[in-house]
Structures are given as structure tokens and as C-alpha cells.
Design a protein around this motif. Structure first.
Motif, PDB file in Angstrom:
ATOM      1  N   VAL A 176      -6.541  18.386   2.183  1.00  0.00           N
ATOM      2  CA  VAL A 176      -6.062  19.398   3.119  1.00  0.00           C
ATOM      3  C   VAL A 176      -4.817  20.080   2.558  1.00  0.00           C
ATOM      4  O   VAL A 176      -4.670  21.310   2.634  1.00  0.00           O
ATOM      5  CB  VAL A 176      -5.783  18.758   4.503  1.00  0.00           C
ATOM      6  N   ALA A 177      -3.923  19.300   1.946  1.00  0.00           N
ATOM      7  CA  ALA A 177      -2.701  19.887   1.369  1.00  0.00           C
ATOM      8  C   ALA A 177      -3.051  20.830   0.227  1.00  0.00           C
ATOM      9  O   ALA A 177      -2.455  21.913   0.090  1.00  0.00           O
ATOM     10  CB  ALA A 177      -1.779  18.768   0.878  1.00  0.00           C
ATOM     11  N   ALA A 178      -4.049  20.466  -0.599  1.00  0.00           N
ATOM     12  CA  ALA A 178      -4.445  21.314  -1.718  1.00  0.00           C
ATOM     13  C   ALA A 178      -5.020  22.626  -1.212  1.00  0.00           C
ATOM     14  O   ALA A 178      -4.743  23.707  -1.754  1.00  0.00           O
ATOM     15  CB  ALA A 178      -5.473  20.586  -2.588  1.00  0.00           C
ATOM     16  N   ARG A 179      -5.812  22.536  -0.165  1.00  0.00           N
ATOM     17  CA  ARG A 179      -6.403  23.756   0.400  1.00  0.00           C
ATOM     18  C   ARG A 179      -5.317  24.654   0.981  1.00  0.00           C
ATOM     19  O   ARG A 179      -5.344  25.866   0.816  1.00  0.00           O
ATOM     20  CB  ARG A 179      -7.433  23.369   1.463  1.00  0.00           C
ATOM     21  N   ARG A 180      -4.357  24.054   1.660  1.00  0.00           N
ATOM     22  CA  ARG A 180      -3.219  24.823   2.197  1.00  0.00           C
ATOM     23  C   ARG A 180      -2.487  25.565   1.075  1.00  0.00           C
ATOM     24  O   ARG A 180      -2.044  26.690   1.249  1.00  0.00           O
ATOM     25  CB  ARG A 180      -2.223  23.889   2.872  1.00  0.00           C
ATOM     26  N   ALA A 181      -2.359  24.882  -0.081  1.00  0.00           N
ATOM     27  CA  ALA A 181      -1.559  25.445  -1.173  1.00  0.00           C
ATOM     28  C   ALA A 181      -2.207  26.695  -1.767  1.00  0.00           C
ATOM     29  O   ALA A 181      -1.518  27.523  -2.352  1.00  0.00           O
ATOM     30  CB  ALA A 181      -1.368  24.386  -2.269  1.00  0.00           C
ATOM     31  N   VAL A 182      -3.524  26.842  -1.653  1.00  0.00           N
ATOM     32  CA  VAL A 182      -4.177  28.008  -2.253  1.00  0.00           C
ATOM     33  C   VAL A 182      -4.552  29.074  -1.230  1.00  0.00           C
ATOM     34  O   VAL A 182      -5.118  30.091  -1.593  1.00  0.00           O
ATOM     35  CB  VAL A 182      -5.463  27.599  -3.032  1.00  0.00           C
ATOM     36  N   THR A 183      -4.293  28.817   0.039  1.00  0.00           N
ATOM     37  CA  THR A 183      -4.632  29.854   1.026  1.00  0.00           C
ATOM     38  C   THR A 183      -3.374  30.437   1.647  1.00  0.00           C
ATOM     39  O   THR A 183      -2.297  29.921   1.500  1.00  0.00           O
ATOM     40  CB  THR A 183      -5.513  29.302   2.174  1.00  0.00           C
ATOM     41  N   LEU A 187       0.818  -1.226   0.000  1.00  0.00           N
ATOM     42  CA  LEU A 187       0.000   0.000   0.000  1.00  0.00           C
ATOM     43  C   LEU A 187       0.852   1.277   0.000  1.00  0.00           C
ATOM     44  O   LEU A 187       0.343   2.369   0.173  1.00  0.00           O
ATOM     45  CB  LEU A 187      -0.953   0.004   1.207  1.00  0.00           C
ATOM     46  N   HIS A 188       2.165   1.116  -0.183  1.00  0.00           N
ATOM     47  CA  HIS A 188       3.067   2.250  -0.415  1.00  0.00           C
ATOM     48  C   HIS A 188       3.123   3.229   0.755  1.00  0.00           C
ATOM     49  O   HIS A 188       3.089   4.429   0.564  1.00  0.00           O
ATOM     50  CB  HIS A 188       2.702   2.986  -1.716  1.00  0.00           C
ATOM     51  N   LEU A 189       3.151   2.699   1.956  1.00  0.00           N
ATOM     52  CA  LEU A 189       3.407   3.547   3.114  1.00  0.00           C
ATOM     53  C   LEU A 189       4.897   3.532   3.386  1.00  0.00           C
ATOM     54  O   LEU A 189       5.541   2.521   3.101  1.00  0.00           O
ATOM     55  CB  LEU A 189       2.639   3.026   4.340  1.00  0.00           C
ATOM     56  N   PRO A 190       5.532   4.541   3.968  1.00  0.00           N
ATOM     57  CA  PRO A 190       4.920   5.822   4.342  1.00  0.00           C
ATOM     58  C   PRO A 190       4.809   6.772   3.143  1.00  0.00           C
ATOM     59  O   PRO A 190       5.497   6.583   2.142  1.00  0.00           O
ATOM     60  CB  PRO A 190       5.913   6.377   5.362  1.00  0.00           C
ATOM     61  N   PHE A 191       3.954   7.769   3.274  1.00  0.00           N
ATOM     62  CA  PHE A 191       3.894   8.841   2.282  1.00  0.00           C
ATOM     63  C   PHE A 191       3.447  10.129   2.960  1.00  0.00           C
ATOM     64  O   PHE A 191       2.934  10.100   4.081  1.00  0.00           O
ATOM     65  CB  PHE A 191       2.963   8.477   1.117  1.00  0.00           C
ATOM     66  N   SER A 192       3.681  11.233   2.280  1.00  0.00           N
ATOM     67  CA  SER A 192       3.322  12.542   2.829  1.00  0.00           C
ATOM     68  C   SER A 192       2.547  13.329   1.794  1.00  0.00           C
ATOM     69  O   SER A 192       2.786  13.190   0.588  1.00  0.00           O
ATOM     70  CB  SER A 192       4.578  13.342   3.198  1.00  0.00           C
ATOM     71  N   HIS A 193       1.619  14.137   2.269  1.00  0.00           N
ATOM     72  CA  HIS A 193       0.995  15.152   1.428  1.00  0.00           C
ATOM     73  C   HIS A 193       0.999  16.422   2.260  1.00  0.00           C
ATOM     74  O   HIS A 193       0.431  16.432   3.355  1.00  0.00           O
ATOM     75  CB  HIS A 193      -0.436  14.792   1.046  1.00  0.00           C
ATOM     76  N   GLY A 194       1.592  17.483   1.730  1.00  0.00           N
ATOM     77  CA  GLY A 194       1.644  18.728   2.487  1.00  0.00           C
ATOM     78  C   GLY A 194       2.328  18.503   3.819  1.00  0.00           C
ATOM     79  O   GLY A 194       3.416  17.937   3.877  1.00  0.00           O
ATOM     80  N   ALA A 195       1.651  18.895   4.883  1.00  0.00           N
ATOM     81  CA  ALA A 195       2.274  18.853   6.201  1.00  0.00           C
ATOM     82  C   ALA A 195       1.913  17.604   7.001  1.00  0.00           C
ATOM     83  O   ALA A 195       2.125  17.566   8.203  1.00  0.00           O
ATOM     84  CB  ALA A 195       1.884  20.108   6.991  1.00  0.00           C
TER      85      ALA A 195
END
Lengths: 85, 177
Positions: free
Chosen positions: B170-177, B13-21
Motif C-alpha cells: 500500500v505504501a509503494a502504491r501511495r508513493a507512485v500515485t 519480530l521487530h514491532l513496532p514498525f511503519s510503512h507509509g501511513a
């Protein structure tokens, strides 16, 4: 709608299963007449107002008696079945 | 003779991974024992174990004990005291859980999309039985930025997918705010 679990505190409705009226807790004895068993299984009040209901909190596994008002939708209290009996 | 080899709950399942923070990583399974005290034996159990968690409690008298349901606790690690089986039902559940760690400053924002609880109000450490989306969940709050998420092993893929999607959002929202 939110319900108070005696173990977990206030939780969302989606975590609960409603079993029905709390009458299910008053099981007749084995030698009770057929009328008592018929009433236990099939005969329910349909209260407009305060009601006692049997609910199950799926995540923690607590059976609870919830007191709520079917007109106002106000939940006034709950107790674990273990403590209520 | 068939050779059985152990596999990890999140294998493939390709852990670990990160998105944003936020970062999601798998917990390597260790011994987990579900302890359910027999009626009237709680006092004897407390003497042997050094305590038994009340709802929501996590503590570590010898082994790490995590409240995991009504009158149930999970013990993590080896070395349960002798005689414990006389006062509680003990159930080895080491390979029936899938555990992951969600960490980062946005961990609470990610979980807010999936868990119908106010995780800000939970003390740390503490545990809660709840749901993640449609999945049964044992949540352990380690700190304000670290959560252990345990679900049944057969649901590891769904846990990863739900969290992956929420972390991306959540990472996408962070990127535009």
C-alpha cells in the motif's frame, strides 16, 4: 459465493465449511432399524434445484442450515441450527 | 530449579514498525477471559456483568467486553465479578492470543488486501470474527483509522509477515500515485 451467517451477516465462502445435506440433523433414534441408519449415513438425494445444506461458519462457530438452489446458485436463506430445530 | 521468564507474543519480530501511513504495534498482553454463558443463565450473567455483547458489540460496563464468537465474549482486564463462574464458563486465555494495533489513514486499505469484509461498513467500536489471509482473526475496529487484530499466539509471526507485506504494498502504491 457469499453466505449469510445468522451471527455475522454476509461473509465470503472461504470462511465456511460445507458439511453436506441437512439430513445429518435428522439422526435416527438408537433403536431405529438398520435401514434407517443406513439411509442416515449413506443415502442422499441429489437435487437439481432447492437444497437444504448443513454448513459451519468457522470464525464464529455457528452451525447453519443454508437454503440454496443448486441450479441457479442463488442462496435464499440461512438459519442457525439451534434456531431451526 | 528452572527459571521461567515471560516472553511477549511478538518477541523478536521487530514491532513496532511503519510503512507509509500505517503503523503496526504490539499490544502488551493483559488478563483476557473468555466468557461463555451456560444455557439459561444469560439473565443472571447480565445482572453480574452489566450486560453481555450481542454479535459484533464492544462495550465497557465495568470491564471491556468484546464479542468473540457465538455466545462468547472476551473480557479484558482484572476484576471479574464474584459468582460469575456459576452462570458462565470462564477460561483464562491471557497468554494464548497475540494482539497488534494497525493504525493510520491507510489501515483500511491494508486490511482490504487481507480481510474479506467491508470494514468501512463496520461501526466503531465493534468486533468481528473473520480471517486475515489464512489466519483466524478477531478484529476490533476502534475507529476509522485504528484496528486491533487478535490471532492465536502461535500465529504471531504469520500475522506480522502478512501485514508487513500488505503495508509495504500500500505504501509503494501511495508513493507512485
Amino acid at each position: 459465493m457469499r453466505l449469510p451467517c445468522p451471527c455475522c451477516g454476509w461473509r465470503d465462502l472461504r470462511e465456511f465449511t460445507c458439511i453436506g445435506a441437512a439430513d445429518y440433523l435428522e439422526r435416527p433414534t438408537a433403536d431405529a432399524p438398520p435401514e434407517a441408519w443406513d439411509a442416515y449415513l449413506h443415502v442422499r438425494d441429489n437435487p437439481a434445484g432447492p437444497a437444504r445444506e448443513l454448513w459451519y461458519h468457522d470464525p464464529c462457530g455457528t452451525w447453519l442450515v443454508v437454503e440454496r438452489d443448486t441450479v441457479m446458485h442463488a442462496v435464499t436463506g440461512s438459519r442457525a441450527v439451534e434456531d431451526a430445530q | 530449579m528452572i527459571e521461567l521468564s515471560a516472553s511477549q507474543p511478538f518477541a523478536g519480530l521487530h514491532l513496532p514498525f511503519s510503512h507509509g501511513a500505517t503503523r503496526l504495534s504490539a499490544i502488551v498482553p493483559a488478563r483476557m477471559t473468555m466468557i461463555a454463558p451456560f444455557p439459561g443463565k444469560t439473565e443472571a450473567l447480565v445482572k453480574l456483568l452489566g450486560g453481555f455483547p450481542a454479535p459484533g458489540e464492544v462495550f465497557e460496563p465495568h470491564l471491556r467486553l468484546v464479542w468473540a464468537g457465538r455466545e462468547q465474549a472476551l473480557a479484558f482486564g482484572e476484576g471479574l465479578p464474584d459468582g460469575l463462574e456459576t452462570c458462565a464458563s470462564l477460561n483464562d486465555q491471557s497468554d494464548s492470543w497475540a494482539g497488534a494495533i494497525l493504525e493510520g489513514e491507510d489501515a483500511k486499505a491494508v486490511l482490504a488486501r487481507l480481510v474479506a469484509m467491508d470494514l468501512r461498513a463496520l461501526p466503531a467500536p465493534s468486533s468481528a470474527r473473520t480471517m486475515l489471509g489464512h489466519l483466524p482473526l478477531l478484529l476490533v475496529k476502534e475507529s476509522e483509522a485504528e484496528f486491533q487484530l487478535w490471532t492465536y499466539r502461535s500465529m504471531a509471526g504469520s500475522l506480522k509477515n502478512d501485514l508487513d507485506q500488505a503495508m509495504r504494498s500500500v505504501a509503494a502504491r501511495r508513493a507512485v500515485t
